[in-house]
Scaffold this motif. Structure first.
Motif, PDB file in Angstrom:
ATOM      1  N   ASP A  15      -0.124  -9.254 -10.578  1.00 45.11           N
ATOM      2  CA  ASP A  15      -1.518  -9.327 -10.155  1.00 45.11           C
ATOM      3  C   ASP A  15      -2.156  -7.934 -10.130  1.00 45.11           C
ATOM      4  O   ASP A  15      -3.309  -7.755 -10.540  1.00 45.11           O
ATOM      5  N   ALA A  16      -1.391  -6.956  -9.654  1.00 46.36           N
ATOM      6  CA  ALA A  16      -1.925  -5.594  -9.584  1.00 46.36           C
ATOM      7  C   ALA A  16      -2.185  -5.040 -10.974  1.00 46.36           C
ATOM      8  O   ALA A  16      -3.164  -4.332 -11.208  1.00 46.36           O
ATOM      9  N   GLN A  17      -1.315  -5.384 -11.899  1.00 43.79           N
ATOM     10  CA  GLN A  17      -1.491  -4.919 -13.278  1.00 43.79           C
ATOM     11  C   GLN A  17      -2.793  -5.455 -13.857  1.00 43.79           C
ATOM     12  O   GLN A  17      -3.499  -4.759 -14.584  1.00 43.79           O
ATOM     13  N   LYS A  18      -3.124  -6.686 -13.521  1.00 38.70           N
ATOM     14  CA  LYS A  18      -4.345  -7.283 -14.053  1.00 38.70           C
ATOM     15  C   LYS A  18      -5.587  -6.726 -13.371  1.00 38.70           C
ATOM     16  O   LYS A  18      -6.598  -6.472 -14.007  1.00 38.70           O
ATOM     17  N   GLY A  19      -5.483  -6.517 -12.057  1.00 37.00           N
ATOM     18  CA  GLY A  19      -6.677  -6.147 -11.309  1.00 37.00           C
ATOM     19  C   GLY A  19      -6.815  -4.675 -10.989  1.00 37.00           C
ATOM     20  O   GLY A  19      -7.839  -4.247 -10.477  1.00 37.00           O
ATOM     21  N   ASN A  20      -5.757  -3.877 -11.267  1.00 42.53           N
ATOM     22  CA  ASN A  20      -5.791  -2.446 -10.970  1.00 42.53           C
ATOM     23  C   ASN A  20      -6.236  -2.175  -9.531  1.00 42.53           C
ATOM     24  O   ASN A  20      -7.074  -1.329  -9.275  1.00 42.53           O
ATOM     25  N   LYS A  21      -5.642  -2.906  -8.598  1.00 44.17           N
ATOM     26  CA  LYS A  21      -6.081  -2.767  -7.216  1.00 44.17           C
ATOM     27  C   LYS A  21      -5.321  -1.682  -6.461  1.00 44.17           C
ATOM     28  O   LYS A  21      -5.633  -1.394  -5.303  1.00 44.17           O
ATOM     29  N   ASN A  22      -4.334  -1.081  -7.087  1.00 45.88           N
ATOM     30  CA  ASN A  22      -3.496  -0.120  -6.400  1.00 45.88           C
ATOM     31  C   ASN A  22      -3.980   1.306  -6.612  1.00 45.88           C
ATOM     32  O   ASN A  22      -4.723   1.603  -7.551  1.00 45.88           O
ATOM     33  N   ARG A  23      -3.517   2.197  -5.740  1.00 45.69           N
ATOM     34  CA  ARG A  23      -3.803   3.620  -5.861  1.00 45.69           C
ATOM     35  C   ARG A  23      -3.418   4.116  -7.255  1.00 45.69           C
ATOM     36  O   ARG A  23      -2.417   3.699  -7.833  1.00 45.69           O
ATOM     37  N   PHE A  24      -4.208   5.020  -7.789  1.00 44.63           N
ATOM     38  CA  PHE A  24      -4.036   5.604  -9.123  1.00 44.63           C
ATOM     39  C   PHE A  24      -4.170   4.565 -10.241  1.00 44.63           C
ATOM     40  O   PHE A  24      -3.785   4.824 -11.375  1.00 44.63           O
ATOM     41  N   ASN A  25      -4.694   3.386  -9.907  1.00 45.75           N
ATOM     42  CA  ASN A  25      -4.788   2.292 -10.879  1.00 45.75           C
ATOM     43  C   ASN A  25      -3.422   1.919 -11.459  1.00 45.75           C
ATOM     44  O   ASN A  25      -3.297   1.549 -12.629  1.00 45.75           O
ATOM     45  N   SER A  26      -2.423   2.005 -10.611  1.00 46.72           N
ATOM     46  CA  SER A  26      -1.066   1.667 -11.033  1.00 46.72           C
ATOM     47  C   SER A  26      -0.825   0.164 -10.939  1.00 46.72           C
ATOM     48  O   SER A  26      -1.459  -0.543 -10.149  1.00 46.72           O
ATOM     49  N   PHE A  27       0.135  -0.308 -11.750  1.00 45.70           N
ATOM     50  CA  PHE A  27       0.552  -1.701 -11.649  1.00 45.70           C
ATOM     51  C   PHE A  27       1.311  -1.952 -10.353  1.00 45.70           C
ATOM     52  O   PHE A  27       1.480  -3.104  -9.928  1.00 45.70           O
ATOM     53  N   ALA A  28       1.785  -0.893  -9.694  1.00 46.21           N
ATOM     54  CA  ALA A  28       2.683  -1.032  -8.547  1.00 46.21           C
ATOM     55  C   ALA A  28       2.011  -0.579  -7.259  1.00 46.21           C
ATOM     56  O   ALA A  28       1.288   0.423  -7.242  1.00 46.21           O
ATOM     57  N   PRO A  29       2.267  -1.270  -6.164  1.00 49.83           N
ATOM     58  CA  PRO A  29       1.737  -0.849  -4.864  1.00 49.83           C
ATOM     59  C   PRO A  29       2.607   0.242  -4.245  1.00 49.83           C
ATOM     60  O   PRO A  29       3.671   0.589  -4.763  1.00 49.83           O
ATOM     61  N   ILE A  30       2.154   0.775  -3.116  1.00 49.45           N
ATOM     62  CA  ILE A  30       2.957   1.723  -2.341  1.00 49.45           C
ATOM     63  C   ILE A  30       4.003   0.929  -1.569  1.00 49.45           C
ATOM     64  O   ILE A  30       3.696  -0.065  -0.915  1.00 49.45           O
ATOM     65  N   ARG A  31       5.260   1.360  -1.658  1.00 47.23           N
ATOM     66  CA  ARG A  31       6.359   0.707  -0.944  1.00 47.23           C
ATOM     67  C   ARG A  31       6.838   1.623   0.180  1.00 47.23           C
ATOM     68  O   ARG A  31       7.120   2.796  -0.037  1.00 47.23           O
ATOM     69  N   SER A  32       6.974   1.067   1.368  1.00 46.84           N
ATOM     70  CA  SER A  32       7.415   1.835   2.533  1.00 46.84           C
ATOM     71  C   SER A  32       8.923   1.721   2.722  1.00 46.84           C
ATOM     72  O   SER A  32       9.608   0.965   2.038  1.00 46.84           O
ATOM     73  N   ASN A  33       9.423   2.522   3.675  1.00 42.57           N
ATOM     74  CA  ASN A  33      10.821   2.431   4.121  1.00 42.57           C
ATOM     75  C   ASN A  33      11.828   2.685   3.009  1.00 42.57           C
ATOM     76  O   ASN A  33      12.908   2.103   2.985  1.00 42.57           O
ATOM     77  N   THR A  34      11.472   3.561   2.094  1.00 41.31           N
ATOM     78  CA  THR A  34      12.371   3.884   0.993  1.00 41.31           C
ATOM     79  C   THR A  34      13.194   5.119   1.345  1.00 41.31           C
ATOM     80  O   THR A  34      12.672   6.103   1.859  1.00 41.31           O
TER      81      THR A  34
END
Length: 679
Positions: A15-34
Motif C-alpha cells: 500500500d505504501a508503495q502505491k501511495g507513497n505515504k511514508n517518509r522520503f516517499n519510501s515503500f517502507a514505513p519506519i520500524r521501531s524497536n530494532t
C-alpha cells in the motif's frame, strides 16, 4: 511482547508503495524497536555472516552485486579448520539441513564471473536458486547488498560476499607468514590491487594476479550493519517482489524457479502453527526505515528514489554536522548540468544558511584518493579513472558549478565549513629468503664487512604505500541519524531509474551524554558509537584506553568515556584542528616525501606528474625512490623514522591535483565515451 503481523506488514509495504505515504516517499514505513550492530571492515562483517548463515533454520535471501563462492569467511583459511567457512561449503551445508536459499545476483559483463557463480551455487543443492539480473545488457547494474536470515535477522550495507573485501582495522599492505601468523590471510585472488591489475579469471580462486613479493595489496574499508526486528519484513518484501518480477521476465525459463514466498517460509520458524505473528521483541531502541533506488527494469515499481530524498532531507535538517563516507562523490549545484542529482546543492544551501545564521557547522567528506580501476594515470587504460576524477573534481572544487566555487561566490571560505579527506597506509613487503639466497647474502656480508649498509639497501626495497580503498556508503548527522547502504553519491545510485540500490535510515531513541560544540549534548547511543568507531580507526586512536592522558587542550573530563566523547566532539575547533587537519596534513607530507605517491596537491600538470612519480621501469608500483639503489634522499633508517610519525590512516584529499591539465581528453576514446556511464 511486541508482535508484527507478517501478512499485514506485506500489505502495508504494498500500500505504501502505491501511495507513497511514508517518509522520503519510501515503500517502507519506519520500524521501531530494532536492534542494530555495526560491522566495520571485512573481518567484523564476515564473522557476523558466518554466525548468521550458521543460525539459519528455514530460509535465506541473498542480494549481491558480486558473489564469489570460494570466498573464505574466516582467516587464515589454513588454520583451525577454517576451510569449512568457505562460502559455498557453508551454503551447501545449510541446504542439506533443509534451508531454502534464494540469490539475486548482478549479471555482469565485465569478468566478475556471475555465470560461474550461478553454475557453482545451483549445482550445490536443489534448494539453492539463483536469478541473475538484468537479463539483457544495460548500462546500469543491480547493486543491492543484503542478506536475510529466517525473516528475523538481516545484513545491509556496502559489503559484497566476494574477493578483496576481507580486511582488518590494520589494513596491511603485505601478506607474508610470520612467527605470529604462519598462514596467508589473503590467499589467491584475495590478494588484489585493481590499480595494477583488475580481477580476471575469478573462477581460479587460488590464482594471485599481482606479484605479492613486490606489489602491495589495496586495503578495503567498508561498513555494513546487522539488524534484528520488524524492519526485516520490508527487506523480505523487497526481495520477494523483485524475485517474482524477474522470474516472470524470464518466461519459460523462469517457470522452473519457485515463486516467493514459499508456503513453508511463511509457515515455519518465526510463525507459530496458529498465528500469523512474528516475534519482534528484540529489545532494540532504534527506529529504522528501508529506502531504495528502484525502477521497472529491476522490480515491479515504476520509479522510486527514496535514498536520494533521504540524502536531501538529512542534509537540509542537519543542525550541527554531516559526516559522509563514500566510494564516489559526483553531484551538482546547478539545474543545467549533465549531473542531475543535487546532493552538492543541498550541502551548499545548508552551509550558506549556517553562515548566514553564524552557526558552527561542519561537513566532513571521506573519499578514496582514486577510483579503484586499473591503469597508470597517464596511460590509455586509465580512461575510466580519469573520467570519474573529472566528474568528482567538477563536483567538488573546479569550475563555477562546483561546491567550493559556489561557496566562494557567496563570500564563504569553503574550508570553514566543508573539508575533504582520504585514507592511506604504508607497510613492508619482506619475502622470506630461500636458503641458498640467505647463504649467499651472509657470505657477501662476511666478505665485505658492510653488513649495515647491505641491510640498509635491502630494507629500503621493502617499504610500500597504497591508498585504502573506501567502499562504504555512510552518512551520519548530528550523532542522531545515519544512512547506511549500497548507494554511492552519484546519479547511477540516486536517481532511482539507473542502478538498483537499498539502504536504511537509523535513528536511536536511547540517548547518552556526549559533547557538541563544547557543550553537553544528548546523542543517539548507537549513532554515536558508529561515529566514534569510524573516527578512532581513521585517526589511529583505537588503542587509546585513558583518554584523559592525551593531554589535549581543553580536556576537562575525569571519566574516560566522557573524555573520549569530549575529544571527539565534531564541532570542537581545537580537537578538529589537532585530530583532523594537523594529522591529515602531517601524514600527507610524510607520504609525499617518502613515496612520491599520487594524486598529490603539488602536481598540477602531467609533465609534473611524470617527473614526480618513481620511474616504473626501475621502481615497482607502490615502492619508494631508492628501490634497488635508485637515487634517493632517504635510506631505510630515515624512511622508518619519518613513517613512525604517521598516526592513523587519514590524509588530505588532493583538490589541486592536475588542476592545470585537461584530465578528460587525453585520447580519442575518452572524447567519444559518454560520461553518463560514470555519473
Amino acid at each position: 511482547m511486541i508482535t508484527l503481523n507478517i501478512k499485514n506488514s506485506r500489505q502495508e509495504s504494498i500500500d505504501a508503495q502505491k501511495g507513497n505515504k511514508n517518509r522520503f516517499n519510501s515503500f517502507a514505513p519506519i520500524r521501531s524497536n530494532t536492534s542494530v550492530s555495526w560491522l566495520i571492515d571485512g573481518q567484523d562483517y564476515f564473522e557476523a555472516v558466518i554466525n548468521g548463515i550458521s543460525s539459519a533454520q528455514s530460509f535465506m535471501y541473498i542480494s549481491s552485486w558480486w558473489l564469489t563462492p570460494k570466498l573464505y569467511l574466516r582467516r587464515p583459511a589454513n588454520e583451525d579448520n577454517n576451510r569449512q567457512y568457505q562460502l559455498d561449503l557453508l551454503l551447501k551445508k545449510k541446504a542439506r539441513e533443509g534451508v531454502d536459499i534464494f540469490v539475486i545476483l548482478y549479471k555482469d559483463l565485465h569478468g566478475m564471473g556471475s555465470e560461474y557463480t550461478f553454475k557453482i551455487l545451483t549445482a550445490l543443492s536443489p534448494r539453492i536458486h539463483v536469478i541473475r539480473c538484468p537479463d539483457v545488457p544495460l548500462l546500469w547494474s543491480y547493486h543491492e547488498k543484503y542478506l536475510i536470515i529466517d525473516g528475523k535477522r538481516s545484513f545491509v550495507g556496502g559489503f559484497d560476499l566476494s574477493f578483496a573485501r576481507y580486511d582488518t582495522v590494520d589494513h596491511v599492505l603485505s601478506d607474508y607468514p610470520s612467527t605470529n601468523r604462519p598462514s596467508e590471510m589473503f590467499p589467491g585472488q584475495d590478494y588484489n590491487n585493481p590499480r595494477v591489475r583488475d580481477f580476471q579469471r575469478v573462477s581460479h580462486a587460488g590464482e594471485t594476479l599481482v606479484d605479492r613479493t613486490v606489489i602491495p595489496r589495496m586495503p578495503w574499508h567498508d561498513i555494513s550493519m546487522f539488524m534484528e526486528g520488524g524492519v526485516t519484513i520490508d527487506l523480505i518484501h523487497q526481495f520477494e517482489v523483485r524475485w517474482n518480477y524477474l522470474r516472470n521476465l524470464k518466461m519459460l525459463k523462469g517457470l522452473k524457479l519457485p515463486a516467493l514466498p514459499l508456503e513453508r517460509i511463511v509457515a515455519v520458524n518465526h510463525l507459530s502453527n496458529n498465528s500469523n505473528s512474528i516475534n519482534n521483541d528484540f529489545g532494540g531502541t532504534n527506529q529504522v526505515q528501508v529506502v531504495r533506488s528502484a525502477s521497472n527494469w529491476n522490480t515491479d515499481v515504476s520509479h522510486e528514489k527514496s535514498i536520494y530524498q533521504a540524502y536531501l532531507d538529512l542534509i537540509a535538517e542537519a543542525q550541527h554536522y554531516i559526516y559522509i563516507e563514500n566510494q564516489y562523490f559526483i553531484s551538482s549545484v546547478d539545474q543545467d548540468n549533465m549531473i542531475l542529482n543535487k546532493v552538492g546543492k543541498a550541502l551548499v544551501e545548508r552551509i550558506k544558511l549556517a553562515h548566514l545564521k553564524g552557526e558552527n557547522f561542519r561537513v566532513i567528506v571521506v573519499l578514496p584518493l582514486l577510483p579503484g580501476f586499473q591503469g597508470d594515470l597517464t596511460s590509455f587504460e586509465s580512461s575510466a579513472v580519469r573520467s570519474i576524477m573529472h566528474l568528482q573534481y567538477i563536483s567538488i572544487s573546479r569550475g563555477e558549478d562546483s561546491i567550493n566555487k559556489r561557496l566562494e561566490q557567496a563570500g564563504i571560505n569553503p574550508s570553514d565549513y566543508i573539508e575533504w579527506y582520504s585514507l592511506r597506509n604504508y607497510d613492508k613487503i619482506i619475502p622470506p629468503l630461500k636458503k641458498s639466497r640467505l647463504a649467499h647474502l651472509s657470505s657477501m656480508i662476511f666478505r665485505h664487512r658492510h653488513r649495515h649498509q647491505l641491510q640498509q639497501n635491502r630494507d629500503i626495497d621493502y617499504f610500500v604505500s597504497e591508498m585504502i580503498y573506501i567502499h562504504s556508503k555512510v552518512v551520519i548527522v548530528d550523532d542522531k541519524r545515519a544512512l547506511i547502504g549500497s548507494a554511492n553519491v552519484n546519479d547511477r545510485s540516486l536517481l532511482g531509474d539507473r542502478d538498483a540500490e537499498v539502504a536504511v535510515i537509523v535513528e536511536d531513541t536511547e540517548y547518552v551524554p556526549s559533547f557538541m560544540n563544547g557543550k553537553k549534548y544528548e546523542a543517539g547511543k548507537s549513532i554515536l558509537d558508529l561515529r566514534l568507531r569510524i573516527w578512532k580507526e581513521h585517526l589511529g586512536l583505537l588503542e587509546v584506553e585513558d583518554w584523559e592522558d592525551l593531554s589535549l587542550p581543553g580536556l576537562e573530563q575525569d571519566d574516560s568515556e566522557m573524555a573520549e566523547r569530549q575529544v571527539m566532539d565534531p564541532l570542537s575547533d581545537i580537537m578538529y584542528q589537532i585530530l583532523w587537519r594537523n594529522k591529515a596534513k602531517r601524514n600527507t607530507l610524510i607520504y609525499r616525501d617518502v613515496f612520491h605517491c599520487v594524486p598529490d596537491d603539488t602536481i598540477f600538470t602531467y609533465d609534473q606528474h611524470t617527473a614526480f612519480v618513481p620511474d616504473s621501469k626501475r621502481i615497482p608500483y607502490g615502492h619508494a625512490p631508492g628501490f634497488n639503489n635508485t637515487p634517493s634522499d632517504n635510506n631505510a633508517t630515515t624512511i622508518q623514522a619519518k613513517l613512525d610519525k604517521i598516526r592513523g590512516h587519514l590524509v588530505q584529499f588532493p583538490l589541486d591535483y592536475l588542476n592545470q591539465s585537461d584530465i578528460i581528453t587525453r585520447n580519442v576514446w575518452e572524447m567519444v565515451t559518454p560520461l553518463v556511464i560514470f555519473t
